[in-house]
Motif scaffolding. Structure first.
Motif, PDB file in Angstrom:
ATOM      1  N   SER A   1       0.826  -1.208   0.000  1.00 35.06           N
ATOM      2  CA  SER A   1       0.000   0.000   0.000  1.00 35.06           C
ATOM      3  C   SER A   1       0.862   1.261   0.000  1.00 35.06           C
ATOM      4  CB  SER A   1      -0.948  -0.001   1.200  1.00 35.06           C
ATOM      5  OG  SER A   1      -0.223  -0.006   2.419  1.00 35.06           O
ATOM      6  N   GLN A   2       1.963   1.268   0.760  1.00 34.81           N
ATOM      7  CA  GLN A   2       2.855   2.425   0.775  1.00 34.81           C
ATOM      8  C   GLN A   2       3.541   2.603  -0.576  1.00 34.81           C
ATOM      9  OE1 GLN A   2       5.460   1.653   4.101  1.00 34.81           O
ATOM     10  NE2 GLN A   2       4.047   2.523   5.604  1.00 34.81           N
ATOM     11  N   GLU A   3       3.908   1.491  -1.194  1.00 34.31           N
ATOM     12  CA  GLU A   3       4.532   1.562  -2.522  1.00 34.31           C
ATOM     13  C   GLU A   3       3.566   2.144  -3.551  1.00 34.31           C
ATOM     14  OE1 GLU A   3       5.833  -1.702  -5.878  1.00 34.31           O
ATOM     15  OE2 GLU A   3       6.398  -2.100  -3.804  1.00 34.31           O
ATOM     16  N   LEU A   4       2.309   1.735  -3.480  1.00 37.67           N
ATOM     17  CA  LEU A   4       1.309   2.246  -4.419  1.00 37.67           C
ATOM     18  C   LEU A   4       1.046   3.735  -4.198  1.00 37.67           C
ATOM     19  CD1 LEU A   4      -1.252  -0.720  -4.409  1.00 37.67           C
ATOM     20  CD2 LEU A   4       0.394  -0.129  -6.195  1.00 37.67           C
ATOM     21  N   MET A   5       0.984   4.159  -2.942  1.00 36.03           N
ATOM     22  CA  MET A   5       0.758   5.575  -2.653  1.00 36.03           C
ATOM     23  C   MET A   5       1.922   6.418  -3.176  1.00 36.03           C
ATOM     24  SD  MET A   5      -2.198   6.029  -1.405  1.00 36.03           S
ATOM     25  CE  MET A   5      -1.994   7.752  -0.940  1.00 36.03           C
ATOM     26  N   THR A   6       3.150   5.915  -3.055  1.00 31.53           N
ATOM     27  CA  THR A   6       4.319   6.639  -3.565  1.00 31.53           C
ATOM     28  C   THR A   6       4.242   6.791  -5.084  1.00 31.53           C
ATOM     29  OG1 THR A   6       5.710   5.808  -1.762  1.00 31.53           O
ATOM     30  CG2 THR A   6       6.829   6.618  -3.723  1.00 31.53           C
ATOM     31  N   LYS A   7       3.846   5.731  -5.762  1.00 28.14           N
ATOM     32  CA  LYS A   7       3.723   5.794  -7.216  1.00 28.14           C
ATOM     33  C   LYS A   7       2.598   6.734  -7.647  1.00 28.14           C
ATOM     34  CE  LYS A   7       5.673   1.246  -8.258  1.00 28.14           C
ATOM     35  NZ  LYS A   7       5.443  -0.098  -8.844  1.00 28.14           N
ATOM     36  N   LEU A   8       1.505   6.737  -6.904  1.00 31.82           N
ATOM     37  CA  LEU A   8       0.407   7.644  -7.219  1.00 31.82           C
ATOM     38  C   LEU A   8       0.835   9.100  -7.047  1.00 31.82           C
ATOM     39  CD1 LEU A   8      -2.630   5.775  -5.602  1.00 31.82           C
ATOM     40  CD2 LEU A   8      -2.284   6.245  -8.034  1.00 31.82           C
ATOM     41  N   PHE A   9       1.642   9.363  -6.035  1.00 31.47           N
ATOM     42  CA  PHE A   9       2.157  10.718  -5.834  1.00 31.47           C
ATOM     43  C   PHE A   9       3.048  11.123  -7.009  1.00 31.47           C
ATOM     44  CE2 PHE A   9       5.346  13.678  -4.187  1.00 31.47           C
ATOM     45  CZ  PHE A   9       4.528  14.677  -3.671  1.00 31.47           C
ATOM     46  N   SER A  10       3.881  10.185  -7.482  1.00 31.28           N
ATOM     47  CA  SER A  10       4.735  10.452  -8.645  1.00 31.28           C
ATOM     48  C   SER A  10       3.904  10.716  -9.900  1.00 31.28           C
ATOM     49  CB  SER A  10       5.679   9.264  -8.867  1.00 31.28           C
ATOM     50  OG  SER A  10       6.428   9.431 -10.059  1.00 31.28           O
ATOM     51  N   LEU A  11       2.811   9.974 -10.045  1.00 24.59           N
ATOM     52  CA  LEU A  11       1.937  10.167 -11.207  1.00 24.59           C
ATOM     53  C   LEU A  11       1.268  11.541 -11.183  1.00 24.59           C
ATOM     54  CD1 LEU A  11       0.310   6.628 -11.444  1.00 24.59           C
ATOM     55  CD2 LEU A  11       1.755   7.720 -13.172  1.00 24.59           C
ATOM     56  N   THR A  12       0.957  12.027  -9.999  1.00 21.65           N
ATOM     57  CA  THR A  12       0.376  13.369  -9.887  1.00 21.65           C
ATOM     58  C   THR A  12       1.333  14.413 -10.461  1.00 21.65           C
ATOM     59  OG1 THR A  12      -0.859  12.735  -7.900  1.00 21.65           O
ATOM     60  CG2 THR A  12      -0.552  15.085  -8.295  1.00 21.65           C
TER      61      THR A  12
ATOM     62  N   VAL B   1       0.345   0.226 -11.177  1.00 22.93           N
ATOM     63  CA  VAL B   1      -0.424   0.586  -9.980  1.00 22.93           C
ATOM     64  C   VAL B   1      -1.801  -0.073 -10.016  1.00 22.93           C
ATOM     65  CG1 VAL B   1      -1.497   2.500  -8.721  1.00 22.93           C
ATOM     66  CG2 VAL B   1       0.811   2.752  -9.627  1.00 22.93           C
ATOM     67  N   GLY B   2      -2.408  -0.124 -11.190  1.00 18.84           N
ATOM     68  CA  GLY B   2      -3.725  -0.745 -11.312  1.00 18.84           C
ATOM     69  C   GLY B   2      -3.716  -2.201 -10.891  1.00 18.84           C
ATOM     70  N   GLU B   3      -2.672  -2.924 -11.295  1.00 27.13           N
ATOM     71  CA  GLU B   3      -2.569  -4.322 -10.878  1.00 27.13           C
ATOM     72  C   GLU B   3      -2.392  -4.418  -9.363  1.00 27.13           C
ATOM     73  OE1 GLU B   3      -3.079  -6.952 -12.764  1.00 27.13           O
ATOM     74  OE2 GLU B   3      -3.495  -5.565 -14.411  1.00 27.13           O
ATOM     75  N   GLY B   4      -1.603  -3.478  -8.804  1.00 26.35           N
ATOM     76  CA  GLY B   4      -1.420  -3.469  -7.359  1.00 26.35           C
ATOM     77  C   GLY B   4      -2.695  -3.155  -6.610  1.00 26.35           C
ATOM     78  N   VAL B   5      -3.468  -2.205  -7.127  1.00 30.49           N
ATOM     79  CA  VAL B   5      -4.740  -1.852  -6.498  1.00 30.49           C
ATOM     80  C   VAL B   5      -5.700  -3.042  -6.537  1.00 30.49           C
ATOM     81  CG1 VAL B   5      -6.794  -0.395  -6.694  1.00 30.49           C
ATOM     82  CG2 VAL B   5      -4.521   0.626  -6.895  1.00 30.49           C
TER      83      VAL B   5
ATOM     84  N   TYR C   1     -10.071   0.662   5.126  1.00 31.74           N
ATOM     85  CA  TYR C   1      -9.990   2.095   4.833  1.00 31.74           C
ATOM     86  C   TYR C   1      -8.881   2.367   3.806  1.00 31.74           C
ATOM     87  CZ  TYR C   1      -9.168   7.075   5.466  1.00 31.74           C
ATOM     88  OH  TYR C   1      -8.979   8.400   5.250  1.00 31.74           O
ATOM     89  N   THR C   2      -7.735   1.686   3.969  1.00 34.80           N
ATOM     90  CA  THR C   2      -6.626   1.844   3.020  1.00 34.80           C
ATOM     91  C   THR C   2      -7.033   1.372   1.635  1.00 34.80           C
ATOM     92  OG1 THR C   2      -4.994   1.543   4.788  1.00 34.80           O
ATOM     93  CG2 THR C   2      -4.238   1.196   2.537  1.00 34.80           C
ATOM     94  N   GLN C   3      -7.767   0.263   1.560  1.00 38.01           N
ATOM     95  CA  GLN C   3      -8.265  -0.217   0.271  1.00 38.01           C
ATOM     96  C   GLN C   3      -9.094   0.841  -0.436  1.00 38.01           C
ATOM     97  OE1 GLN C   3     -10.416  -3.765   1.481  1.00 38.01           O
ATOM     98  NE2 GLN C   3      -8.812  -5.116   0.722  1.00 38.01           N
ATOM     99  N   GLN C   4     -10.031   1.433   0.292  1.00 39.33           N
ATOM    100  CA  GLN C   4     -10.906   2.435  -0.292  1.00 39.33           C
ATOM    101  C   GLN C   4     -10.126   3.688  -0.691  1.00 39.33           C
ATOM    102  OE1 GLN C   4     -14.265   2.024  -0.938  1.00 39.33           O
ATOM    103  NE2 GLN C   4     -13.827  -0.089  -0.386  1.00 39.33           N
ATOM    104  N   LYS C   5      -9.183   4.095   0.138  1.00 39.37           N
ATOM    105  CA  LYS C   5      -8.388   5.288  -0.158  1.00 39.37           C
ATOM    106  C   LYS C   5      -7.549   5.093  -1.416  1.00 39.37           C
ATOM    107  CE  LYS C   5      -4.993   8.444   1.866  1.00 39.37           C
ATOM    108  NZ  LYS C   5      -4.148   8.736   3.059  1.00 39.37           N
ATOM    109  N   LEU C   6      -6.886   3.952  -1.524  1.00 35.72           N
ATOM    110  CA  LEU C   6      -6.064   3.672  -2.703  1.00 35.72           C
ATOM    111  C   LEU C   6      -6.909   3.640  -3.979  1.00 35.72           C
ATOM    112  CD1 LEU C   6      -3.605   0.939  -1.385  1.00 35.72           C
ATOM    113  CD2 LEU C   6      -2.972   3.151  -2.370  1.00 35.72           C
ATOM    114  N   ALA C   7      -8.051   2.981  -3.902  1.00 32.14           N
ATOM    115  CA  ALA C   7      -8.924   2.896  -5.071  1.00 32.14           C
ATOM    116  C   ALA C   7      -9.404   4.282  -5.482  1.00 32.14           C
ATOM    117  CB  ALA C   7     -10.115   1.985  -4.784  1.00 32.14           C
ATOM    118  N   ARG C   8      -9.764   5.094  -4.500  1.00 33.86           N
ATOM    119  CA  ARG C   8     -10.258   6.441  -4.799  1.00 33.86           C
ATOM    120  C   ARG C   8      -9.159   7.310  -5.442  1.00 33.86           C
ATOM    121  NH1 ARG C   8     -11.483   7.542  -0.116  1.00 33.86           N
ATOM    122  NH2 ARG C   8      -9.869   9.007   0.512  1.00 33.86           N
ATOM    123  N   GLU C   9      -7.943   7.258  -4.862  1.00 34.86           N
ATOM    124  CA  GLU C   9      -6.836   8.045  -5.401  1.00 34.86           C
ATOM    125  C   GLU C   9      -6.466   7.568  -6.801  1.00 34.86           C
ATOM    126  OE1 GLU C   9      -5.362  10.666  -4.172  1.00 34.86           O
ATOM    127  OE2 GLU C   9      -6.551  10.700  -2.339  1.00 34.86           O
TER     128      GLU C   9
END
Length: 271
Positions: free
Chosen positions: A34-45, A85-89, A104-112
């Motif tokens: 989950s932390q790895e996915l959040m980092t990648k999502l931040f990079s994508l932003t 990231v999609g595969e990770g989500v 909660y983390t599942q929902q947050k990752l999916a939403r982001e």
């Protein structure tokens, strides 16, 4: 179940558990992923922000091959990262035996992920439109260069054609044609990326919908259990009250019987 409810669920068990006890800590693999996915999502932003700025230059006086190269590289890098990231989500969403905080983390990752992907798809469409317009204009200009404006036998047309050939050599025409071919190939590549990410977006949205239905079912079951527990508690309290009343009545009856028995015995002794 709303995200506020999920947040409250997440906070409830923390007062009851010891963070240093392994049995109460979250799954380390889940946390790492989950932390790895959040980092990648931040990079994508950041990539989306840079892409927006670069695409705004297409079709303007500042449009250069270097700008188009940066747009191409950012589009490819972001597309590959979104697929990863999609595969990770999807893997996170299918995690079994999750705690309230993990839900909660599942929902947050999916939403982001969905929000970022939606923004990236808008950027893709902007780039695609700019590329199509540019390629169409370049193709039209090249066609005008290669064909005379009048009949082939017309002397004026021949002179104009010779003038055009003088201004733009065949090498330049070939070079421009190769650039147009590259842009058309880029257009097809962007179109393919849009299609792939659309499928990924639908997959994640479908999983999130199923997760939402599961969470609603869990919430309903919890509410039903709470209601049933309250009903059972009321029934137990009523049963206990009836039992106390019954014991009181039994004691009174025994006392009356003892008094009557005592009177009978005294009467017999006196008589």
């Amino acid at each position: 179940m709303s995200f506020d409810q999920l947040s409250s669920l997440e906070s409830q068990p923390t007062t009851m558990r010891r963070e240093d006890d392994p049995q109460y800590s979250d799954d380390p693999e889940f946390q790492r992923l989950s932390q790895e996915l959040m980092t990648k999502l931040f990079s994508l932003t950041g990539n989306i922000s840079r892409l927006t700025n670069e695409i705004a230059l297409l079709g303007t006086k500042r449009d250069t091959e270097r700008v188009r190269e940066r747009v191409h590289d950012l589009l490819e890098e972001s597309k590959d990262t979104f697929k990863d990231v999609g595969e990770g989500v999807k893997k996170i969403q299918s995690w079994e035996d999750v705690s309230p905080s993990q839900k909660y983390t599942q929902q947050k990752l999916a939403r982001e992920f969905q929000n970022n992907l939606s923004e990236f798809q808008n950027v893709q469409r902007q780039a695609l439109e700019k590329q199509r317009t540019s390629a169409s204009a370049a193709r039209s200009a090249l066609d005008e260069q290669q064909s005379p404006s009048a009949e082939g036998g017309n002397q004026f047309g021949q002179q104009q054609q010779q003038e055009q050939l003088r201004l733009a050599s065949q090498d330049e025409v070939d070079f421009q044609d190769s650039l147009i071919v590259e842009r058309e190939a880029e257009i097809r590549n962007i179109e393919q990326g849009v299609t792939e990410l659309n499928e990924l977006f639908r997959d994640v949205a479908h999983i999130v919908t199923e997760q939402g239905e599961t969470l609603d079912t869990i919430a309903n079951n919890v509410e039903n259990t709470r209601t049933d527990t309250r009903g059972a508690d009321l029934e137990l309290r009523s049963a206990a009250r009836y039992q106390r009343n019954a014991r009181s009545k039994a004691c009174c009856l025994l006392l009356i019987l003892a008094v009557i028995l005592t009177i009978i015995i005294l009467a017999a002794v006196v008589g």
